[in-house]
Write a protein that holds these residues in place. Structure first.
Motif, PDB file in Angstrom:
ATOM      1  N   PHE A 147       0.608  -1.326 -11.317  1.00 36.81           N
ATOM      2  CA  PHE A 147       1.110  -2.632 -10.883  1.00 36.81           C
ATOM      3  C   PHE A 147       0.190  -3.200  -9.795  1.00 36.81           C
ATOM      4  CE2 PHE A 147       4.939  -0.251 -12.153  1.00 36.81           C
ATOM      5  CZ  PHE A 147       5.439  -1.111 -13.128  1.00 36.81           C
ATOM      6  N   ILE A 148      -0.028  -4.502  -9.844  1.00 35.61           N
ATOM      7  CA  ILE A 148      -0.790  -5.193  -8.799  1.00 35.61           C
ATOM      8  C   ILE A 148       0.041  -6.366  -8.301  1.00 35.61           C
ATOM      9  CG2 ILE A 148      -2.956  -6.317  -8.174  1.00 35.61           C
ATOM     10  CD1 ILE A 148      -4.224  -5.154 -10.679  1.00 35.61           C
ATOM     11  N   LEU A 149       0.441  -6.320  -7.014  1.00 31.88           N
ATOM     12  CA  LEU A 149       1.138  -7.433  -6.386  1.00 31.88           C
ATOM     13  C   LEU A 149       0.120  -8.292  -5.649  1.00 31.88           C
ATOM     14  CD1 LEU A 149       3.391  -5.138  -6.604  1.00 31.88           C
ATOM     15  CD2 LEU A 149       4.559  -6.400  -4.791  1.00 31.88           C
ATOM     16  N   LEU A 150       0.128  -9.581  -5.930  1.00 36.05           N
ATOM     17  CA  LEU A 150      -0.840 -10.489  -5.323  1.00 36.05           C
ATOM     18  C   LEU A 150      -0.136 -11.499  -4.444  1.00 36.05           C
ATOM     19  CD1 LEU A 150      -3.036 -11.161  -8.494  1.00 36.05           C
ATOM     20  CD2 LEU A 150      -3.524  -9.585  -6.621  1.00 36.05           C
ATOM     21  N   HIS A 151      -0.588 -11.582  -3.216  1.00 37.23           N
ATOM     22  CA  HIS A 151      -0.135 -12.585  -2.253  1.00 37.23           C
ATOM     23  C   HIS A 151      -1.392 -13.190  -1.663  1.00 37.23           C
ATOM     24  CE1 HIS A 151       1.642 -14.294   1.428  1.00 37.23           C
ATOM     25  NE2 HIS A 151       2.808 -14.236   0.807  1.00 37.23           N
ATOM     26  N   GLU A 152      -1.282 -14.336  -1.019  1.00 40.40           N
ATOM     27  CA  GLU A 152      -2.492 -15.006  -0.530  1.00 40.40           C
ATOM     28  C   GLU A 152      -3.281 -14.167   0.466  1.00 40.40           C
ATOM     29  OE1 GLU A 152      -0.208 -17.695   2.891  1.00 40.40           O
ATOM     30  OE2 GLU A 152      -0.794 -18.591   0.973  1.00 40.40           O
ATOM     31  N   ASP A 153      -2.633 -13.282   1.219  1.00 40.43           N
ATOM     32  CA  ASP A 153      -3.388 -12.463   2.169  1.00 40.43           C
ATOM     33  C   ASP A 153      -3.034 -10.980   2.099  1.00 40.43           C
ATOM     34  OD1 ASP A 153      -0.878 -12.682   3.255  1.00 40.43           O
ATOM     35  OD2 ASP A 153      -1.478 -14.026   4.871  1.00 40.43           O
ATOM     36  N   VAL A 154      -2.354 -10.563   1.029  1.00 38.79           N
ATOM     37  CA  VAL A 154      -2.002  -9.151   0.840  1.00 38.79           C
ATOM     38  C   VAL A 154      -2.154  -8.813  -0.643  1.00 38.79           C
ATOM     39  CG1 VAL A 154      -0.191  -7.402   1.004  1.00 38.79           C
ATOM     40  CG2 VAL A 154      -0.291  -9.225   2.711  1.00 38.79           C
ATOM     41  N   SER A 155      -2.719  -7.654  -0.926  1.00 35.18           N
ATOM     42  CA  SER A 155      -2.663  -7.138  -2.297  1.00 35.18           C
ATOM     43  C   SER A 155      -2.161  -5.702  -2.239  1.00 35.18           C
ATOM     44  CB  SER A 155      -4.034  -7.195  -2.975  1.00 35.18           C
ATOM     45  OG  SER A 155      -4.924  -6.266  -2.394  1.00 35.18           O
ATOM     46  N   LEU A 156      -1.321  -5.347  -3.203  1.00 39.20           N
ATOM     47  CA  LEU A 156      -0.755  -3.998  -3.241  1.00 39.20           C
ATOM     48  C   LEU A 156      -0.859  -3.471  -4.656  1.00 39.20           C
ATOM     49  CD1 LEU A 156       2.438  -2.762  -1.436  1.00 39.20           C
ATOM     50  CD2 LEU A 156       1.974  -2.075  -3.774  1.00 39.20           C
ATOM     51  N   GLN A 157      -1.449  -2.293  -4.796  1.00 40.18           N
ATOM     52  CA  GLN A 157      -1.530  -1.629  -6.094  1.00 40.18           C
ATOM     53  C   GLN A 157      -0.636  -0.392  -6.072  1.00 40.18           C
ATOM     54  OE1 GLN A 157      -5.573  -1.264  -7.880  1.00 40.18           O
ATOM     55  NE2 GLN A 157      -6.301  -2.056  -5.907  1.00 40.18           N
ATOM     56  N   TYR A 158       0.007  -0.146  -7.195  1.00 41.36           N
ATOM     57  CA  TYR A 158       0.946   0.979  -7.282  1.00 41.36           C
ATOM     58  C   TYR A 158       0.807   1.606  -8.660  1.00 41.36           C
ATOM     59  CZ  TYR A 158       5.304   3.463  -6.106  1.00 41.36           C
ATOM     60  OH  TYR A 158       6.252   4.416  -5.804  1.00 41.36           O
ATOM     61  N   PHE A 159       0.632   2.913  -8.696  1.00 38.94           N
ATOM     62  CA  PHE A 159       0.397   3.650  -9.944  1.00 38.94           C
ATOM     63  C   PHE A 159       1.561   4.624 -10.186  1.00 38.94           C
ATOM     64  CE2 PHE A 159      -3.627   2.458  -8.140  1.00 38.94           C
ATOM     65  CZ  PHE A 159      -4.490   2.212  -9.205  1.00 38.94           C
ATOM     66  N   ILE A 160       2.113   4.590 -11.393  1.00 36.56           N
ATOM     67  CA  ILE A 160       3.135   5.570 -11.780  1.00 36.56           C
ATOM     68  C   ILE A 160       2.657   6.272 -13.036  1.00 36.56           C
ATOM     69  CG2 ILE A 160       5.548   5.957 -12.419  1.00 36.56           C
ATOM     70  CD1 ILE A 160       6.279   3.330 -11.103  1.00 36.56           C
ATOM     71  N   PRO A 161       2.510   7.591 -12.998  1.00 33.52           N
ATOM     72  CA  PRO A 161       2.039   8.313 -14.185  1.00 33.52           C
ATOM     73  C   PRO A 161       3.133   8.433 -15.245  1.00 33.52           C
ATOM     74  CG  PRO A 161       2.597   9.856 -12.454  1.00 33.52           C
ATOM     75  CD  PRO A 161       2.790   8.487 -11.863  1.00 33.52           C
ATOM     76  N   ALA A 162       2.718   8.628 -16.477  1.00 26.33           N
ATOM     77  CA  ALA A 162       3.667   8.809 -17.572  1.00 26.33           C
ATOM     78  C   ALA A 162       4.388  10.145 -17.413  1.00 26.33           C
ATOM     79  CB  ALA A 162       2.934   8.770 -18.908  1.00 26.33           C
ATOM     80  N   HIS A 163       5.644  10.153 -17.832  1.00 28.11           N
ATOM     81  CA  HIS A 163       6.388  11.409 -17.894  1.00 28.11           C
ATOM     82  C   HIS A 163       6.123  12.064 -19.228  1.00 28.11           C
ATOM     83  CE1 HIS A 163       9.618  14.281 -17.194  1.00 28.11           C
ATOM     84  NE2 HIS A 163      10.015  14.043 -18.427  1.00 28.11           N
ATOM     85  N   GLU A 164       5.761  13.319 -19.174  1.00 26.19           N
ATOM     86  CA  GLU A 164       5.423  14.044 -20.415  1.00 26.19           C
ATOM     87  C   GLU A 164       6.681  14.313 -21.244  1.00 26.19           C
ATOM     88  OE1 GLU A 164       2.453  14.518 -21.375  1.00 26.19           O
ATOM     89  OE2 GLU A 164       1.526  13.797 -19.519  1.00 26.19           O
TER      90      GLU A 164
END
Length: 283
Positions: free
Chosen positions: A266-283
């Motif tokens: 996931f990538i959250l975009l704001h004019e002065d903030v960016s946040l990336q978040y990764f969730i791995p797949a459940h096997e």
């Protein structure tokens, strides 16, 4: 090493507080990286081992009126430290109506981030509330463990619906299963699915739109694929809900990248903030 910064704009207080509150909802502890022009909040759990990963980037010039940094050396003018995000969030809550906010690196029995909040006062003597937040300074030799994650070579990239809407759906699904399948295609469609021995539930979203990534090549492999073909990833529903429920940044856009059967990014975009978040797949 030295670090001190000052903030006097109430809008900046509130925005910075929302960012830190979001971080504290996503992780108990994180790494704070300071450079001359940016702040980074980093969570680098190994995705390969089932842990989530986070990278949040802020331009200091959009928040602070003063910002002074002397890193570990002239060549490496940066500081890395571990801290409890909740402690920083709790300290900033006292800055709701502050006249100014000062943050600096101090040494009080141990290294600390000291937050000094100047509050309005009816007398001429200002009231200052000080919080000392213990931190662990990370030595230079370990910095390579905290590199910016690369955008994965995804199979589908799609814009998310409003996060509040998605959170409400996932909260209801949480009562039915511990895992959720998130699937999307190149036609702007996304489904959230729960499948158990007793129940099968699917929520459909349409016309979400697919980002164009230009010339970075991430979607080269998708050019000949039927846009109706769904790519999916099965994730721990609690990790997804933690991401959705923690957001206070009010992003202008949220992008979801899916690597089929492997990871959701996931990538959250704001004019002065960016946040990336990764969730791995459940096997």
């Amino acid at each position: 090493m030295r670090f001190r910064a000052k903030m006097i704009d109430i809008g900046c207080f509130n925005h910075f507080t929302r960012v830190v509150n979001t971080i504290s909802k996503l992780t108990k502890t994180c790494t704070l990286r300071l450079t001359t022009d940016k702040l980074y909040f980093i969570l680098s759990d190994k995705v390969a081992n089932g842990g989530v990963s986070m990278w949040c980037e802020l331009s200091q010039g959009n928040f602070f009126d003063e910002f002074q940094l002397e890193g570990v050396s002239t060549e490496h003018n940066e500081i890395y430290m571990d801290l409890a995000a909740e402690n920083l969030s709790r300290a900033l809550k006292t800055a709701h109506n502050a006249k100014s906010l000062k943050i600096k690196l101090t040494n009080k029995h141990c290294p600390c981030i000291t937050v000094a909040v100047e509050l309005p006062s009816l007398s001429r003597v200002s009231r200052v509330v000080t919080h000392d937040i213990p931190v662990g300074v990370i030595p230079r030799k370990l910095w390579n463990d905290f590199k910016e994650p690369s955008v994965p070579d995804f199979d589908v990239s799609i814009y998310l619906p409003p996060l509040k809407t998605m959170k409400n759906v996932v909260e209801r699904m949480k009562n039915l299963s511990n895992f959720l399948v998130l699937e999307a295609n190149l036609n702007g469609e996304m489904n959230l699915k729960i499948e158990t021995d007793l129940v099968s539930v699917t929520t459909h979203f349409k016309d979400l739109g697919n980002p164009s990534w230009g010339d970075n090549g991430s979607q080269d492999s998708t050019q000949d694929r039927d846009p109706e073909t769904m790519m999916d990833v099965k994730v721990d529903i609690r990790k997804l809900l933690q991401f959705l429920a923690g957001q206070q940044v009010n992003p202008s856009k949220v992008i979801c990248n899916i690597v089929n059967k492997r990871i959701v990014h996931f990538i959250l975009l704001h004019e002065d903030v960016s946040l990336q978040y990764f969730i791995p797949a459940h096997e």
